[in-house]
Design an enzyme around this catalytic site. Structure first.
Site, PDB file in Angstrom:
ATOM      1  N   ASP A 190       0.852  -1.191   0.000  1.00 48.79           N
ATOM      2  CA  ASP A 190       0.000   0.000   0.000  1.00 48.79           C
ATOM      3  C   ASP A 190       0.889   1.243   0.000  1.00 48.79           C
ATOM      4  O   ASP A 190       1.959   1.255   0.608  1.00 48.79           O
ATOM      5  CB  ASP A 190      -0.922  -0.003   1.229  1.00 48.79           C
ATOM      6  CG  ASP A 190      -2.152  -0.881   0.994  1.00 48.79           C
ATOM      7  OD1 ASP A 190      -2.248  -1.479  -0.095  1.00 48.79           O
ATOM      8  OD2 ASP A 190      -3.008  -0.954   1.895  1.00 48.79           O
ATOM      9  N   ASP A 192       0.495   4.078   1.391  1.00 48.35           N
ATOM     10  CA  ASP A 192       0.516   4.933   2.588  1.00 48.35           C
ATOM     11  C   ASP A 192       1.144   4.262   3.804  1.00 48.35           C
ATOM     12  O   ASP A 192       1.013   4.759   4.924  1.00 48.35           O
ATOM     13  CB  ASP A 192      -0.918   5.381   2.931  1.00 48.35           C
ATOM     14  CG  ASP A 192      -1.886   4.215   3.013  1.00 48.35           C
ATOM     15  OD1 ASP A 192      -1.439   3.064   2.884  1.00 48.35           O
ATOM     16  OD2 ASP A 192      -3.091   4.465   3.204  1.00 48.35           O
ATOM     17  N   GLU A 256     -11.310  -7.089  -0.343  1.00 48.26           N
ATOM     18  CA  GLU A 256     -10.433  -7.830  -1.273  1.00 48.26           C
ATOM     19  C   GLU A 256      -9.310  -8.540  -0.522  1.00 48.26           C
ATOM     20  O   GLU A 256      -8.915  -9.654  -0.876  1.00 48.26           O
ATOM     21  CB  GLU A 256      -9.889  -6.891  -2.366  1.00 48.26           C
ATOM     22  CG  GLU A 256      -8.668  -6.057  -2.058  1.00 48.26           C
ATOM     23  CD  GLU A 256      -8.836  -5.042  -0.933  1.00 48.26           C
ATOM     24  OE1 GLU A 256      -9.974  -4.698  -0.601  1.00 48.26           O
ATOM     25  OE2 GLU A 256      -7.815  -4.606  -0.378  1.00 48.26           O
ATOM     26  N   ASP A 257      -8.814  -7.924   0.557  1.00 45.45           N
ATOM     27  CA  ASP A 257      -7.746  -8.573   1.323  1.00 45.45           C
ATOM     28  C   ASP A 257      -8.271  -9.808   2.058  1.00 45.45           C
ATOM     29  O   ASP A 257      -7.571 -10.811   2.200  1.00 45.45           O
ATOM     30  CB  ASP A 257      -7.079  -7.580   2.295  1.00 45.45           C
ATOM     31  CG  ASP A 257      -8.080  -6.753   3.064  1.00 45.45           C
ATOM     32  OD1 ASP A 257      -9.301  -6.879   2.824  1.00 45.45           O
ATOM     33  OD2 ASP A 257      -7.654  -5.966   3.933  1.00 45.45           O
ATOM     34  N   MET A 283       1.277   4.668   9.204  1.00 42.50           N
ATOM     35  CA  MET A 283       0.413   5.027   8.076  1.00 42.50           C
ATOM     36  C   MET A 283       0.450   6.540   7.874  1.00 42.50           C
ATOM     37  O   MET A 283       0.319   7.297   8.846  1.00 42.50           O
ATOM     38  CB  MET A 283      -1.024   4.576   8.341  1.00 42.50           C
ATOM     39  CG  MET A 283      -1.924   4.922   7.183  1.00 42.50           C
ATOM     40  SD  MET A 283      -3.569   4.261   7.361  1.00 42.50           S
ATOM     41  CE  MET A 283      -3.370   2.689   6.593  1.00 42.50           C
ATOM     42  N   ARG A 288     -10.361   9.593   3.499  1.00 43.92           N
ATOM     43  CA  ARG A 288     -10.793   8.572   2.526  1.00 43.92           C
ATOM     44  C   ARG A 288     -10.806   9.177   1.124  1.00 43.92           C
ATOM     45  O   ARG A 288     -11.269  10.308   0.928  1.00 43.92           O
ATOM     46  CB  ARG A 288     -12.197   8.088   2.932  1.00 43.92           C
ATOM     47  CG  ARG A 288     -12.880   7.108   1.996  1.00 43.92           C
ATOM     48  CD  ARG A 288     -12.224   5.734   1.930  1.00 43.92           C
ATOM     49  NE  ARG A 288     -12.201   5.011   3.199  1.00 43.92           N
ATOM     50  CZ  ARG A 288     -13.193   4.246   3.647  1.00 43.92           C
ATOM     51  NH1 ARG A 288     -14.289   4.126   2.944  1.00 43.92           N
ATOM     52  NH2 ARG A 288     -13.092   3.600   4.781  1.00 43.92           N
TER      53      ARG A 288
HETATM   54  C1  BGN Z   1     -12.025  -4.957   7.293  1.00 51.38           C
HETATM   55  C2  BGN Z   1     -12.143  -4.938   5.782  1.00 51.38           C
HETATM   56  C3  BGN Z   1     -10.765  -5.068   5.181  1.00 51.38           C
HETATM   57  C4  BGN Z   1      -9.856  -3.962   5.723  1.00 51.38           C
HETATM   58  C5  BGN Z   1      -9.839  -4.044   7.234  1.00 51.38           C
HETATM   59  C6  BGN Z   1      -8.970  -3.004   7.911  1.00 51.38           C
HETATM   60  C7  BGN Z   1     -14.269  -5.916   5.069  1.00 51.38           C
HETATM   61  C8  BGN Z   1     -15.040  -7.178   4.726  1.00 51.38           C
HETATM   62  C9  BGN Z   1     -16.090  -7.421   5.754  1.00 51.38           C
HETATM   63  C10 BGN Z   1     -16.748  -8.761   5.635  1.00 51.38           C
HETATM   64  N1  BGN Z   1     -12.979  -6.083   5.362  1.00 51.38           N
HETATM   65  O1  BGN Z   1     -13.245  -4.804   7.880  1.00 51.38           O
HETATM   66  O2  BGN Z   1     -10.852  -5.002   3.783  1.00 51.38           O
HETATM   67  O3  BGN Z   1      -8.559  -4.086   5.218  1.00 51.38           O
HETATM   68  O4  BGN Z   1     -11.162  -3.916   7.709  1.00 51.38           O
HETATM   69  O5  BGN Z   1      -9.352  -1.703   7.632  1.00 51.38           O
HETATM   70  O6  BGN Z   1     -14.851  -4.850   5.087  1.00 51.38           O
END
Ligand code: BGN
Length: 353
Positions: A190, A192, A256-257, A283, A288
């Site tokens: 990332d 940042d 996505e992660d 960070m 946003r």
């Molecule tokens: C999570 C997000 C991640 C994000 C982290 C940290 C979702 C999916 C919910 C089922 N996942 O909540 O993508 O990297 O927070 O910010 O929103």
């Protein structure tokens, strides 16, 4: 008293279950990370004493007479540990170039006194974050040189105004980076996040994809949740192909992660993690982004990830490479990855938490 409790079958079931959970915890996360998770980071690094990331790098200027005959040592002799990271000074590309004179066109570097033991490509998905990119480059180039890596930095810039798609940009970055070199390790980074300790090596784990940013300041230097795989991670090209790359279909922020973490498990691997005391990142503060609004479909997408991961990934990746430019500090790939398709809104019937 023990006997009377032990008489109850429930007592044994509960005991066995709690032991099983504990063994699973140790097995999946490694003993050290479990104890760190429970009791906070173990001592070992003193982050109140930090050093400049450019310390002693000038001792390693290339000597035109020197002939490289050996591989660099497994452990670089110029690592310093905790680094001084500040965000109050804007950096210009010119000033970063002047401090990194041995980085060559396209953001390449190879140690001059020895053959780099590891070949690492860093991929940074990006849009409208020029000042963050400069800050990251200011810290990342000397950080990687301290580790004596043969490395290059690729910035994948999403052209146009469509919703941001981090995972698809990463797929593009991996496909393009592999055209340039036979990388041992790909770092998904990332823009940042700045690493705070140069002993957090940007090399891959042979067995499993590795999560490097295990302790980010925004999460009080601990994991926000167990399966977290966001921020910065390291994956070999082989591991990447085993999970069919990343999903192309997560437009906007979030999820996505988590999908990537699921792919890793579904393909029979686990996540390996840098210990919390080492995987520290700062960070760069920001609001946003516009064009990266929350992906409201992510819960439903995650619910289906078990069946979609084999069809959505590297084997379905489509994009148009608009330009490939070798600047002095990085290779810039500008890509058109298309637009988010209209998706029917389904009720969120499932959450992974
Ligand atoms: C999570 C997000 C991640 C994000 C982290 C940290 C979702 C999916 C919910 C089922 N996942 O909540 O993508 O990297 O927070 O910010 O929103």
């Amino acid at each position: 008293m023990f006997l009377s409790r032990a008489d109850k079958p429930c007592f044994f079931v509960c005991l066995a279950a709690s032991q099983l959970i504990f063994i699973l915890l140790l097995y999946r996360r490694g003993a050290s990370s479990v104890f760190q998770g429970l009791f906070g980071p173990y001592p070992g690094w003193d982050y109140s004493k930090t050093q400049d990331v450019y310390t002693n790098l000038s001792l390693f200027v290339p000597d035109s007479e020197a002939v490289r005959t050996q591989y660099c040592p497994v452990s670089s002799p110029i690592l310093v540990g905790p680094l001084t990271i500040t965000f109050n000074k804007p950096r210009s590309l010119k000033s970063i170039q002047l401090k990194n004179r041995y980085v060559t066109s396209g953001g390449y570097f190879s140690p001059r006194h020895c053959f780099g033991r590891y070949r690492t490509a860093v991929i940074i998905p990006h849009r409208n974050r020029e000042s963050h990119l400069r800050t990251l480059l200011y810290y990342l180039h000397p950080f990687l040189q301290r580790q004596q890596l043969h490395y290059a930095i690729f910035v994948v810039h999403q052209a146009g105004n469509a919703t941001f798609n981090r995972a698809k940009l990463l797929n593009v970055g991996v496909r393009e980076a592999l055209r340039y070199d036979d990388w041992d390790c790909i770092i998904l980074h990332d823009v940042d996040l700045v690493p705070e300790n140069d002993c957090n090596l940007y090399i891959c784990d042979e067995d499993y994809p590795k999560h490097l940013s295990s302790a980010m300041d925004k999460f009080q230097y601990s994991l926000p949740y167990w399966a977290y795989f966001g921020g910065v991670s390291a994956i070999t090209p082989d591991q990447f192909m085993r999970i069919n790359g990343f999903p192309n279909t997560y437009w906007g922020w979030g999820g996505e992660d988590d999908d990537i973490a699921m792919r890793i498990r579904l393909s029979g691997m686990s996540i390996s993690r840098t210990p919390l005391s080492l995987g520290r990142y700062k960070m760069i503060p920001h609001d946003r982004d516009s064009g990266n609004e929350e992906n409201s479909h992510r819960y439903n997408q995650l619910r289906k990830a078990r069946t979609t991961w084999k069809e959505d990934g590297m084997n379905s990746l489509e994009f148009r490479l608009l330009s490939r430019e070798r600047t002095q500090l990085y290779t810039n790939l500008s890509v058109d990855i298309g637009d988010a398709p209209e998706m029917p809104t389904e009720p969120n019937r499932w959450s992974i938490f």
